[in-house]
Scaffold this active site. Sequence first.
Site, PDB file in Angstrom:
ATOM      1  N   GLU A   1     -12.846  -2.887  12.062  1.00  0.00           N
ATOM      2  CA  GLU A   1     -12.751  -2.052  10.855  1.00  0.00           C
ATOM      3  C   GLU A   1     -13.874  -2.318   9.846  1.00  0.00           C
ATOM      4  OE1 GLU A   1      -8.966  -2.292   8.889  1.00  0.00           O
ATOM      5  OE2 GLU A   1      -9.674  -1.190   7.142  1.00  0.00           O
TER       6      GLU A   1
ATOM      7  N   GLU B   1       0.819  -1.209   0.000  1.00  0.00           N
ATOM      8  CA  GLU B   1       0.000   0.000   0.000  1.00  0.00           C
ATOM      9  C   GLU B   1       0.853   1.259   0.000  1.00  0.00           C
ATOM     10  OE1 GLU B   1      -2.674  -0.692   3.359  1.00  0.00           O
ATOM     11  OE2 GLU B   1      -3.950  -1.911   2.069  1.00  0.00           O
TER      12      GLU B   1
ATOM     13  N   ASP C   1      -8.295  -9.151   3.736  1.00  0.00           N
ATOM     14  CA  ASP C   1      -8.177  -8.066   4.701  1.00  0.00           C
ATOM     15  C   ASP C   1      -9.313  -8.053   5.719  1.00  0.00           C
ATOM     16  OD1 ASP C   1      -7.160  -5.868   5.896  1.00  0.00           O
ATOM     17  OD2 ASP C   1      -7.655  -4.451   4.312  1.00  0.00           O
TER      18      ASP C   1
END
Length: 684
Positions: free
Chosen positions: A396, A287, A368
Amino acid sequence: AAEDGLNGWLRYAPIPRAKCFHKKLPSSIVALNATEGSPVYTARVELEEGIKGIFGKELASGTGNGPAATVGTIHAFVEENPTVASSLPGLIEDGFFLNVSHGNVLILGQNERGALYGTFHYLSLLAQGNVSDLLLTSNPDAPVRWVNQWDNMQDGGTHGSVERGYGGDSIFFWDGWVREDLTRAAQYARLLASIGINAVVVNNVNANASILTPENMDGLARIANVFRPYGVQLGISLNFAAPQLLGGLSTFDPLDKSVIDWWQGVTDQLYRRIPDMAGYLVKANSEGQPGPMTYNRTLADGANLFARALQPHGGIVLFRAFVYDHRSLNQTLDWKADRANAAVQYFDGLDTEFEDNVVIQIKYGPIDFQVREPVSPLFSHLIQTGTAIELQITQEYLGQQAHLVYLAPMWKEILDFDLRVDGKRSVVSDIVSGKRFNRKLGGYAGVANVGTNTTWLGSHLAMSNLYAYGKLAWNPSATSTGILKEWIKLTFSHDPQVIDVITKMSMESWPAYENYSGNLGIQTLTDILLGHYGPNPASQDGNPWGQWTRADADTIGMDRTVWNGTGFAGQYPPEVAAMYEKIETTPDNLLLWFHHVPYTQRLKSGKTVIQHFYDAHYEGSATAQTFVPLWQSLKGRIDKERYEHVLFRLVYQAGHSLVWRDSINMFYFNKSGIPDEAGRVGNH
Ligand code: GCW
C-alpha cells in the site's frame, strides 16, 4: 507463460538433468485414507503431478516394485503399522514428519493438512534439485497463519474491487455476490497451502453486512468447498452494525439480548453450511466503522459477543487493534495529540476481559504500514490475551507493486525486536506464537489482496513477499535471503546468475525505497489523501488522519517523548521506553518518529538531518537505477514474457524514484532554506 504467473512458485518445471535423479525417486505412491477432496488426496495428486513435471517420471498407484512414497496422517499410519508408533516424533497441530531414504518417502502429518504441508515441502526440495536422504520434523511456530483479503463484495453497486489491491478485481466476489467460477480461489488456496497458510478471510474488514444474506452464505460455503482440499479454512469479516443494517433490529448494542441472539443465529447458520469455518475478523470503531463504543461498551464487550457465538463451533475471532478516532485528532491545537497512542489507550485495562477464543490482531507498527515504524507497544500490554501480528503483503505505502520492495527484511526486524517485558527477553515472534506468555492462540495475519491478474499481485517479483510471509509465519527464524533464494529457484530458474541478480536487487530494495521515500522514521511521505502513492510530504501535516511530521521552517519530527511530547515512548516496557526517550539512544532510523529536532541536528553518523535527507534520496534512487541493467543482464535466462513484464516495472521504478528524490529534496530545501553540501538540490 500466464501459467507461470498463476502457478507462482509451484510450477513443477523440469529441472536440469532430470533423468539422472530417477533412481532417487519413488516409483509408486500410497495415500492413506485418501477420500476424494481431502488434503491427503490432494497430496497424492500433487506428488504425481510434481514428480511428473519436474522429472518426467510417472508414479504408479499403490505399492509396486521399487521405492514407494507413503503419505497420510500419523494416526492412519500407526493404525496400519502399530509397531512403529513409538519411533515416530511428536507433532503439534499442522506439523509434519518427512523421511526420505533411497527413494522411499514417508510423509506423515499430525492432521491431514500437515500431511499436505509435508508433501509440498518434499516437492519444493525436489524442484530445487535436492533428492538427498532426509529426516525432518517440522512444526509451525504459531497456530494462526491467516491471510486477509480486503475484497469488496460490491462497490457502489458495481463489481468486486479490492481495497488497496493492485492485482485486479476480486477472485471471490462480483456484483455483490460470490462468483460462480471459483477456479482462481482454488488455485490461490493451493499456493497458500504450500506455504503453510491455514485460513483466508475473504472479504474486506470494511465489511458489507450483506455478506450474511442466505444467498451469500451459500456462496461462502462454495468458497469453503474449493478451499477444503487444500486444508485452507474460510474466515469472514463482519460489519458490527449488521443486526441493524441487515437484521432489522433497532440496535447493535453488543449487550442487548436481541443482538446476541441475532449473532448466534447467524453464526449457527454459517456453521451449518461450513462446519469447519475458521472464524471472524472484526474492525470496530475505526475509521468510521461501527463498534461497541457506539454504545459506550468496551472493545472486550464487542469481541466477546462474537467469541461466545463461535465457541460452540470451535471458531475464533480476530479482533483488530487498529482502533482510532480520526475525527478527534487536531494537530494545530494539541501538541500531545497522537494517533500512535490510540491502540494502547483503548486496550489497556481489558487484558483480563477477553474470552479464550479471542485474538487481538495488531498492525506491526502503531500507525499504518509505513516504510519504517517501531514495533507496536500493544504487544507488551496484552499478557493473557492472544495476539497476532498484522503484516501487509500488498504494498500500500510501499510502491503498490510498481516498485520492487522485498519485505522480509523489514518483517524480520519487527519479529526479532525484543520488547523486554518484565526485563526479560520478549521478542515479538515469541509473543505472537504464544511462547513468551504461555498462551494457546496467536500468530500471523497477512493482508495479501491478490486479484484476478495472472500474476496475482500485479507483479511477478512481488510474489516473493507472499511466499516469505507464509515461510516466516511457519518459522520466523528463517532468513530473508534463504527464503528468497528458494523462491527464485522455484519461480524462475536454477541458473546461479538469475539467483544472484534477483537476490541482490531484492535485498537492496527495502533500504533503497526507505532512502528515496521517507527516512529517519519520518514515515513514507506518500500522498496520504489520494491513494497513498507517490511523494507528497505536504500532505503529511494538517490532515485529520493523525499521520504527521510537524515539519516547519526550522524543525521536523514528532515529539513522542514522555517529558515533552505525546508520551508514546512511555507505552513501552521501561528498558525500551528509556531508549526511545532520549535522542542519544534512539537509533537514527527512528529519530524523527520519536523526536522533534532542528534540521541541523547531528545524527550518530555525524551528518545533519537535512544532509542525510538529501544524501539518502540520492543514494536510494541511484540504487533503483541499477535494478534495470541488473535485470537486463538476465535477458535470455528468463522467459520473454516474465522478463518484459518485470523490466517494464523496473524502468518505471527507476524513473519514479527520481521523481521521489527531487520532490522530497526540493520540498525540504524550500522549507528549511538549507543548501545541500554537495550542491545537487535546488540547482535545476
Ligand atoms: O491504512 C488504512 C488503509 C485502509 C484500510 C485501513 C485498515 C481496510 O488505507 O484502506 O482499510 O488501513 O487497515 O483498516
